[in-house]
Design an enzyme around this catalytic site. Sequence first.
Site, PDB file in Angstrom:
ATOM      1  N   THR A  96       0.719  -0.936   0.070  1.00 13.80           N
ATOM      2  CA  THR A  96      -0.183  -0.174  -0.133  1.00 13.80           C
ATOM      3  C   THR A  96       0.841   1.251  -0.168  1.00 13.80           C
ATOM      4  OG1 THR A  96      -1.705  -1.155   1.225  1.00 13.80           O
ATOM      5  CG2 THR A  96      -2.114   1.261   1.353  1.00 13.80           C
ATOM      6  N   LYS A 171      -7.543   1.658  -2.749  1.00 11.67           N
ATOM      7  CA  LYS A 171      -7.240   0.932  -1.131  1.00 11.67           C
ATOM      8  C   LYS A 171      -7.562   1.749  -0.336  1.00 11.67           C
ATOM      9  CE  LYS A 171      -5.120  -0.751   1.670  1.00 11.67           C
ATOM     10  NZ  LYS A 171      -5.417  -2.182   2.334  1.00 11.67           N
ATOM     11  N   LYS A 246      -1.437   5.320   8.241  1.00 13.44           N
ATOM     12  CA  LYS A 246      -0.279   5.494   7.748  1.00 13.44           C
ATOM     13  C   LYS A 246      -1.746   5.570   6.635  1.00 13.44           C
ATOM     14  CE  LYS A 246       1.438   2.476   4.057  1.00 13.44           C
ATOM     15  NZ  LYS A 246       1.977   1.154   3.800  1.00 13.44           N
TER      16      LYS A 246
END
Length: 297
Positions: A96, A171, A246
């Site tokens: 990611t 995402k 994050k």
Amino acid sequence: MAKIGFIGVGNMGGPMARNLLKAGHEVKAFDLSADLVGQVVAAGGAAAASATAAASDVDAVVTMLPAGKHVKAVYTGEKGILAAARPGTLFIDSSTIDVKTAREVIGAAEAKGMLMVDAPVSGGVAGAENAGLTFMVGGSDTAFGKARLLLEAMGKKIVHAGGAGNGQVAKICNNMVLGISMIAVSEAFVMAEKLGLPAQAMFDIVSSSSGSCWALVNHCPVPGPVPTSAANRDYMPGFAADLMLKDLRLSQEAARTAGVQTPLGAEATALFAEYAEGGTGGSDYSGIIRMIRAMAG
Ligand code: NAD
């Protein structure tokens, strides 16, 4: 069956590499941790001495690394894998990372005659272990067509989200929703507690009413109603608060780049920063309810 280099065999990459082996592929693994590589070797894989060795003489390379700077260094750095692979090699980055880096690295791969997709995942470590991941894939139709066969060995749902970087866009949009909804659910449970509504009654009603959402029914932040949720094991992850932070920061970086206002996303980022950076970043993200309870007094 394909010859695959796998770089980054940590919590997610390790089980993903083992699922490729189970599906009959050959896997050469590299990680900064020799112990983690050893676990892939024990499952029938081979050890590569470096990232470039893992990417040489293979049909495809999968990377599962912490963040954009690691991906950039591994692909395009001084000893980058794009320079070591044979032309036509397929690259799948499942880390990611930020959209900008994903698009830059895919551009660099294509300029060298390679095929590449960004293919971040949802489903966590459990999904990685039981080959039940969802892959959100960005890249050309040709690269996606080739990647799909390998992704099917590691996941259940493979979605082509469009061009380069679109997997990362999907995402971070998804995880911004998840972060915001976990805070909303936590606030509601704390308010219910203070007003004398038992948690089980609150869950039973809201989970079958218009306030229901994925965070509530899968990751319920109080112990009891959902036996598999992290709240039942003192908020052991699961999905660590550090990783949620994050992803929320990536969402805010993307929002700035796109010139989009996301006030709830910004607030969720600030609250998760306060929670994760207060020494609880390793605990499950649903544990943020403890901070919200403390704030409520
Ligand atoms: P992890 O820290 O367990 O694994 C990352 C691995 O990369 C480590 O083993 C590390 O040694 C290795 N590494 C770092 N730099 C390297 C380099 N230069 N060369 C080779 N190996 C290197 O992390 P993870 O939980 O497996 O997560 C990996 C990615 O997946 C992250 O981007 C994360 O955000 C994403 N992700 C994680 C989860 C989850 O639940 N853990 C869920 C979805 C997505």
